[in-house]
Design a protein around this motif. Structure first.
Motif, mmCIF file in Angstrom:
data_model
loop_
_atom_site.group_PDB
_atom_site.id
_atom_site.type_symbol
_atom_site.label_atom_id
_atom_site.label_comp_id
_atom_site.label_asym_id
_atom_site.label_seq_id
_atom_site.Cartn_x
_atom_site.Cartn_y
_atom_site.Cartn_z
ATOM 1 N N ALA A 135 32.575 43.317 49.585
ATOM 2 C CA ALA A 135 32.021 44.568 49.077
ATOM 3 C C ALA A 135 32.156 45.663 50.129
ATOM 4 O O ALA A 135 31.853 45.457 51.302
ATOM 5 C CB ALA A 135 30.556 44.379 48.702
ATOM 6 N N GLY A 136 32.661 46.814 49.709
ATOM 7 C CA GLY A 136 32.826 47.955 50.598
ATOM 8 C C GLY A 136 34.111 47.954 51.393
ATOM 9 O O GLY A 136 34.404 48.919 52.099
ATOM 10 N N GLU A 137 34.911 46.916 51.275
ATOM 11 C CA GLU A 137 36.155 46.824 52.036
ATOM 12 C C GLU A 137 37.245 47.722 51.444
ATOM 13 O O GLU A 137 38.043 48.308 52.174
ATOM 14 C CB GLU A 137 36.608 45.363 52.060
ATOM 15 N N LEU A 138 37.294 47.818 50.128
ATOM 16 C CA LEU A 138 38.294 48.637 49.433
ATOM 17 C C LEU A 138 37.631 49.867 48.837
ATOM 18 O O LEU A 138 36.426 49.868 48.592
ATOM 19 C CB LEU A 138 38.931 47.827 48.290
ATOM 20 N N THR A 139 38.415 50.891 48.577
ATOM 21 C CA THR A 139 37.887 52.063 47.886
ATOM 22 C C THR A 139 37.885 51.798 46.380
ATOM 23 O O THR A 139 38.579 50.890 45.893
ATOM 24 C CB THR A 139 38.744 53.312 48.157
ATOM 25 N N ALA A 140 37.153 52.620 45.653
ATOM 26 C CA ALA A 140 37.155 52.511 44.194
ATOM 27 C C ALA A 140 38.571 52.733 43.656
ATOM 28 O O ALA A 140 38.998 52.052 42.720
ATOM 29 C CB ALA A 140 36.181 53.505 43.585
ATOM 30 N N GLU A 148 26.621 40.278 48.548
ATOM 31 C CA GLU A 148 25.361 39.576 48.736
ATOM 32 C C GLU A 148 24.331 40.131 47.761
ATOM 33 O O GLU A 148 24.142 41.337 47.671
ATOM 34 C CB GLU A 148 24.849 39.738 50.171
ATOM 35 N N MET A 149 23.704 39.224 47.014
ATOM 36 C CA MET A 149 22.647 39.603 46.079
ATOM 37 C C MET A 149 21.526 38.586 46.186
ATOM 38 O O MET A 149 21.785 37.374 46.185
ATOM 39 C CB MET A 149 23.158 39.607 44.633
ATOM 40 N N LEU A 150 20.319 39.064 46.314
ATOM 41 C CA LEU A 150 19.141 38.206 46.364
ATOM 42 C C LEU A 150 19.249 37.138 47.443
ATOM 43 O O LEU A 150 18.863 35.987 47.250
ATOM 44 C CB LEU A 150 18.883 37.569 44.992
ATOM 45 N N GLY A 151 19.826 37.519 48.589
ATOM 46 C CA GLY A 151 19.916 36.618 49.730
ATOM 47 C C GLY A 151 21.016 35.584 49.660
ATOM 48 O O GLY A 151 21.093 34.698 50.509
ATOM 49 N N ALA A 152 21.880 35.662 48.662
ATOM 50 C CA ALA A 152 22.987 34.713 48.539
ATOM 51 C C ALA A 152 24.294 35.477 48.317
ATOM 52 O O ALA A 152 24.300 36.588 47.800
ATOM 53 C CB ALA A 152 22.742 33.758 47.381
ATOM 54 N N VAL A 153 25.399 34.872 48.696
ATOM 55 C CA VAL A 153 26.717 35.474 48.511
ATOM 56 C C VAL A 153 27.252 35.070 47.138
ATOM 57 O O VAL A 153 27.200 33.896 46.763
ATOM 58 C CB VAL A 153 27.680 35.031 49.630
ATOM 59 N N HIS A 154 27.727 36.061 46.384
ATOM 60 C CA HIS A 154 28.277 35.830 45.046
ATOM 61 C C HIS A 154 29.626 36.509 44.915
ATOM 62 O O HIS A 154 29.915 37.473 45.618
ATOM 63 C CB HIS A 154 27.337 36.401 43.978
ATOM 64 N N GLU A 155 30.434 36.014 43.995
ATOM 65 C CA GLU A 155 31.705 36.644 43.677
ATOM 66 C C GLU A 155 31.577 37.369 42.352
ATOM 67 O O GLU A 155 31.096 36.807 41.364
ATOM 68 C CB GLU A 155 32.827 35.610 43.611
ATOM 69 N N PRO A 187 27.439 37.027 38.263
ATOM 70 C CA PRO A 187 26.851 35.705 38.005
ATOM 71 C C PRO A 187 25.839 35.697 36.861
ATOM 72 O O PRO A 187 25.565 34.645 36.291
ATOM 73 C CB PRO A 187 26.166 35.352 39.324
ATOM 74 N N THR A 188 25.292 36.845 36.499
ATOM 75 C CA THR A 188 24.257 36.861 35.465
ATOM 76 C C THR A 188 24.684 37.495 34.144
ATOM 77 O O THR A 188 24.066 37.232 33.124
ATOM 78 C CB THR A 188 22.998 37.613 35.961
ATOM 79 N N THR A 189 25.723 38.322 34.163
ATOM 80 C CA THR A 189 26.100 39.014 32.928
ATOM 81 C C THR A 189 27.536 39.532 32.996
ATOM 82 O O THR A 189 28.136 39.599 34.064
ATOM 83 C CB THR A 189 25.127 40.182 32.645
ATOM 84 N N LEU A 190 28.049 39.913 31.848
ATOM 85 C CA LEU A 190 29.369 40.537 31.747
ATOM 86 C C LEU A 190 29.157 41.971 31.280
ATOM 87 O O LEU A 190 28.673 42.210 30.177
ATOM 88 C CB LEU A 190 30.252 39.786 30.750
ATOM 89 N N HIS A 191 29.495 42.929 32.138
ATOM 90 C CA HIS A 191 29.389 44.344 31.783
ATOM 91 C C HIS A 191 30.745 44.802 31.272
ATOM 92 O O HIS A 191 31.775 44.403 31.796
ATOM 93 C CB HIS A 191 29.046 45.194 33.010
ATOM 94 N N LYS A 192 30.742 45.649 30.266
ATOM 95 C CA LYS A 192 31.970 46.234 29.741
ATOM 96 C C LYS A 192 31.899 47.742 29.901
ATOM 97 O O LYS A 192 30.854 48.344 29.693
ATOM 98 C CB LYS A 192 32.140 45.891 28.263
ATOM 99 N N LYS A 215 28.197 52.586 42.271
ATOM 100 C CA LYS A 215 26.756 52.347 42.185
ATOM 101 C C LYS A 215 26.367 50.971 42.730
ATOM 102 O O LYS A 215 25.367 50.819 43.422
ATOM 103 C CB LYS A 215 26.303 52.480 40.733
ATOM 104 N N MET A 216 27.170 49.974 42.414
ATOM 105 C CA MET A 216 26.852 48.596 42.812
ATOM 106 C C MET A 216 27.324 48.287 44.238
ATOM 107 O O MET A 216 27.024 47.222 44.767
ATOM 108 C CB MET A 216 27.468 47.607 41.824
ATOM 109 N N GLY A 217 28.083 49.191 44.843
ATOM 110 C CA GLY A 217 28.536 48.985 46.217
ATOM 111 C C GLY A 217 29.736 48.057 46.342
ATOM 112 O O GLY A 217 30.029 47.573 47.437
ATOM 113 N N TYR A 218 30.455 47.817 45.259
ATOM 114 C CA TYR A 218 31.638 46.946 45.317
ATOM 115 C C TYR A 218 32.760 47.614 46.094
ATOM 116 O O TYR A 218 33.535 46.941 46.769
ATOM 117 C CB TYR A 218 32.126 46.577 43.912
#
Length: 79
Positions: free
Chosen positions: A9-14, A32-39, A54-59, A72-75
């Motif tokens: 996260a934050g390594e590439l530009t949008a 990192e979310m809630l203290g754990a690393v996620h893809e 890990p919790t939902t699919l956004h479209k 917004k999410m910092g990706y």
């Protein structure tokens, strides 16, 4: 076929993330979310942009909506 583009996260530009998605690549962002690393997998099927967490699919219907989500999410980092 080209494999997914992997980044932290934050390594590439949008712009870099969306450019890879427009080329048909999946972008896997490690965050990192809630203290754990996620893809998080970001992809575009030619019509719709997807953000698979890990919790939902956004479209997202437009590139502008996807860019807002990425920032917004910092990706991706903002310039």
């Amino acid at each position: 076929m080209t494999g997914p583009l992997r980044a932290k996260a934050g390594e590439l530009t949008a712009d870099e993330i969306i450019g890879a998605m427009r080329e048909g690549r999946r972008v896997v962002v490690e965050t990192e979310m809630l203290g754990a690393v996620h893809e998080i997998t970001l992809r575009h099927d030619g019509t719709t942009f997807y953000c698979d967490t890990p919790t939902t699919l956004h479209k997202h219907a437009t590139e502008a909506e996807m860019r807002t989500c990425i920032e917004k999410m910092g990706y991706g980092r903002t310039e």
